[in-house]
Design an enzyme around this catalytic site. Structure first.
Site, PDB file in Angstrom:
ATOM      1  CD  GLU A  13       7.071 -76.616  10.264  1.00 24.78           C
ATOM      2  OE1 GLU A  13       7.918 -77.509  10.111  1.00 24.78           O
ATOM      3  OE2 GLU A  13       7.337 -75.403  10.402  1.00 24.78           O
ATOM      4  CG  ASP A  14       1.853 -76.386  11.933  1.00 29.57           C
ATOM      5  OD1 ASP A  14       2.765 -75.553  11.843  1.00 29.57           O
ATOM      6  OD2 ASP A  14       1.181 -76.777  10.972  1.00 29.57           O
TER       7      ASP A  14
END
Ligand code: MN
Length: 563
Positions: free
Chosen positions: A68-69
Site C-alpha cells: 500500500e505505502d
C-alpha cells in the site's frame, strides 16, 4: 518474546527476512504520531506473535503496509515470502480500501466482503491487529478521520473480533472507539460510574473470603478468583436498555472463578447457590450450550449480603483463555503439543482450525443478527435449524439432522425423486449424510430414478416424507398427476432490442417447445422480467438451457420452476 528479538536471533527465518525487508521498505516514512512508520508494522506483528499465531501471519504483519505505502508489488512479496504471505498481504491491502461511514445498507456488504477475503482467516487476524494499533494511535489523526475510523471499528471490526471469539480484543476495540463516537456519554460515564465501580469492588472484596472458604470446604480447587469490571462501551449499551439506571446493572463488577475441570464448574455453581439464592432466570449454562462464537462459561446472579445482586462467572482455565483470545488461543493450544517454538508451526494445522471458525462466521451471516450480538435467545432459536447453501449461493433453512434428500425435496419434488447422491463442499457423500450449517450442497439426479422406501428412515422434513410416500404408493395415476410436465423460466435482464428473440432462439435451437412468453419491466423500470413456459420436465435439460442463457450478457438472473 518480541518480533525484534526473534528477527535478530533468526535473521534467515521468514520473520527475520520480513523484518529487515519491511524496515527497509518503510525507511524515511513517518506516522501521523511522528514515529517511524515501521513501528506500526512491528507492533502489528507483535500482537500476532502474542496471540500465538504462526510465522506466516507474523511475517505478513510486518509486511502488511508495504504494498500500500511503497513501490513494492504483491508479486515481489509472493516471490520472496511465498504464496501464503502474499495472499495475506494482498487480502489486508484490499481490506484497507474499504471505507465504512455508518450507512446501514453498506454494513452487510462490507462484512460479506471481509468474510470473502477471510478464505484465509489470517487475513482478518492481521487486519484486526493492524486496526488495534491504529486505534491506539487514533488521537494523532485529524478529527473527521478519527470519527470515521472509530465508527468502522465499532460496527465492523469489533463485532468480527467477537465472532472470532476474541472477546478481549473486541472489547478493547470498542472501548478505544467509544470516546470518539460518543464523547458526551464517555465523559458522563467516567465521572459518574467510576464511583460505583469502586463501591462494587469494595463490596465484592468483603464477599470474596466467604466464597473462597465455601469452595475450599467443598473440596474445589480454584486457580483464580478475580473481579471483572464491565467495559465502558458494553456498560453503556446495557444502560440504554435499562433506562440509564446504573442500579439495575448487576454485572458492573462480576466475580470470575477459574477452576480445573468442567465438573468443578458445576460444583462451584452449586456452592454459590448454597450460599445465596440465585435470581430466577439468570442462570446461563454456556458450557452445555456455548455461544455461537464458542464462548463457554457458567453465569449466575445471586442475591448476596444486604440483598445486593452479585454476578458470578465460572469456567475452566482453557475456557478462560479461549474466551479471551478465541481463535488465536485455539491455535496456540493445538501447536504447543508438538513443537518447541512457533517457528516450527505448520500452517496445515492452522488450516484445519480455520474451517471451524470460518463456519461460525458464515453462520453469523446466515443468522443476519442485529447489533445486539450477545443476545443469547438467538442460540435457542437456531439450535434446531441448519443453514445450507445451494451452488448458486442461496441459503436454505432446514431442520438439523437433514440429509441431501431433504435438501433435494426442498428444492423441488422432482429433484428429490430423482436424487441419486450429492456433493457436499465438493465431496461426494451418501444420500443419508447429515448436513451442517454452511455446507454447500449440490444434488446429483438421475432421470427416471424413483425414491426408495429406505429413505423414510432417515429423512427429517415432513415435505420429503410426504412426497416419498406419495411416490411409493405406486398409483400411477396419482403420481402421474403430480409429476411436472413443464418448466417456467423467469429471466431478469437489462433491456435491449432483440433480447426476447435471442432468448427464444436459444430455446428452439435446443429443440424445446415454447408454450408461452410474457415480458414486463420491473417496478423501477430498469430490467425486463421475461417469463417463459417450456415443454420440458427434465432437470438436466433445464440446466443445459440455463448455461446457454448465460451467453446473453444482459441477463442478470435466471430462476426456474417445474409446473
Ligand atoms: Mn497498517
Amino acid at each position: 518474546m518480541d518480533v525484534k528479538a526473534e528477527a535478530q536471533n533468526n535473521p534467515e527465518s521468514l520473520i527475520g527476512k520480513a523484518y529487515s525487508f519491511a524496515e527497509n521498505a518503510h525507511k524515511g516514512q513517518r506516522r501521523a504520531s511522528g514515529e517511524p512508520y515501521f513501528e506500526h508494522s512491528r507492533k502489528t506483528a507483535n500482537n500476532l506473535l502474542e496471540w500465538g499465531l504462526d510465522e506466516e501471519s507474523i511475517a505478513a504483519g510486518l509486511l502488511h503496509d508495504v504494498v500500500e505505502d511503497t513501490d513494492i508489488t504483491i508479486q515481489e512479496i509472493r516471490e520472496k515470502f511465498g504464496p501464503a504471505v502474499g495472499f495475506i498481504v494482498g487480502g489486508v491491502t484490499k481490506l484497507g480500501k474499504i471505507k465504512y461511514r455508518g450507512a446501514e445498507s453498506q454494513k452487510e456488504n462490507i462484512k460479506n466482503l471481509i468474510l470473502a477475503s477471510s478464505e484465509d482467516i489470517r487475513v482478518l487476524l492481521v487486519k484486526l491487529s493492524d486496526r488495534f494499533h491504529n486505534m491506539q494511535t487514533l488521537r494523532f489523526l485529524p478529527e473527521e478521520k478519527q470519527k470515521r475510523i472509530a465508527i468502522e471499528t465499532y460496527e465492523i471490526y469489533a463485532p468480527l473480533a467477537y465472532r472470532l471469539g476474541m472477546q478481549k480484543l473486541s472489547g478493547e476495540l470498542e472501548d478505544l472507539a467509544f470516546p470518539y463516537i460518543n464523547p458526551e456519554a464517555y465523559s458522563w460515564l467516567m465521572k459518574d460510574v467510576k464511583v460505583r465501580y469502586d463501591d462494587r469492588v469494595k463490596y465484592l472484596t468483603r464477599i470474596k473470603p466467604i466464597v473462597i472458604k465455601a469452595l475450599i470446604d467443598a473440596g474445589i480447587k480454584t486457580s483464580k478468583i478475580e473481579f471483572r469490571a464491565k467495559r465502558y462501551s458494553s456498560l453503556y449499551k446495557k444502560l440504554l436498555r435499562y433506562d440509564m439506571d446504573i442500579e439495575k446493572i448487576h454485572d458492573l463488577v462480576a466475580f470470575r472463578i477459574i477452576v480445573d475441570t468442567v465438573a468443578d464448574c458445576y460444583a462451584s455453581l452449586g456452592v454459590i447457590h448454597n450460599l445465596w439464592p440465585p435470581l430466577p432466570g439468570r442462570i446461563k449454562d454456556y458450557i452445555a450450550v456455548p455461544k455461537p462464537n464458542g464462548y463457554q462459561s457458567l453465569h449466575t446472579v445471586v442475591i448476596g449480603v444486604g440483598g445486593k445482586p452479585i454476578e458470578f462467572q465460572v469456567r475452566t482455565a482453557r475456557m478462560h483463555e479461549e474466551a479471551e483470545n478465541g481463535i488465536a488461543a485455539h491455535w496456540a493450544y493445538e501447536e504447543k503439543k508438538g513443537s518447541r517454538d512457533y517457528i516450527a508451526r505448520k500452517t496445515s494445522i492452522a488450516k484445519e482450525k480455520e474451517v471451524e471458525w470460518v463456519k461460525r462466521l458464515r453462520n453469523w451471516q446466515a443468522e443476519n443478527e442485529s447489533e445486539n450480538l450477545i443476545d443469547s435467545m438467538k442460540i435457542d432459536f437456531f439450535k434446531d435449524r441448519i443453514f445450507v447453501v445451494t451452488p448458486k449461493g442461496e441459503v436454505i433453512d432446514l431442520p438439523s439432522g437433514s440429509t441431501p434428500i431433504d435438501f433435494a425435496y426442498h428444492i423441488h419434488s422432482a429433484i428429490g425423486d430423482q436424487c441419486v447422491g450429492a456433493r457436499v463442499n465438493g465431496e461426494i457423500v451418501p444420500i443419508d449424510h447429515e448436513l451442517h450449517s454452511s455446507d454447500v450442497v449440490e444434488v446429483m439426479t438421475q432421470r427416471g430414478k424413483k425414491p426408495s422406501a429406505s429413505w423414510l428412515e432417515f429423512v427429517k422434513t415432513a415435505g420429503a416424507k410426504n412426497r416419498i410416500r406419495k411416490s411409493l404408493s405406486g398409483k400411477p395415476g396419482l403420481s402421474f398427476g403430480v409429476k411436472p410436465r413443464r418448466t417456467e423460466f423467469r429471466i431478469t435482464a437489462a433491456d435491449r432490442v432483440g433480447l426476447i428473440k435471442d432468448i427464444s432462439d436459444i430455446i428452439s435451437r435446443s429443440h424445446v417447445s415454447i408454450i408461452g412468453i410474457n415480458s414486463a419491466l420491473d417496478s423501477r423500470g430498469h430490467f425486463h422480467i421475461v417469463k417463459i413456459e417450456c415443454g420440458i420436465n427434465d432437470p438436466d435439460k433445464v440446466h443445459k438451457l440455463m448455461v446457454k442463457f448465460k451467453s446473453i450478457k444482459e441477463i442478470r438472473e435466471i430462476e426456474y420452476k417445474f409446473i
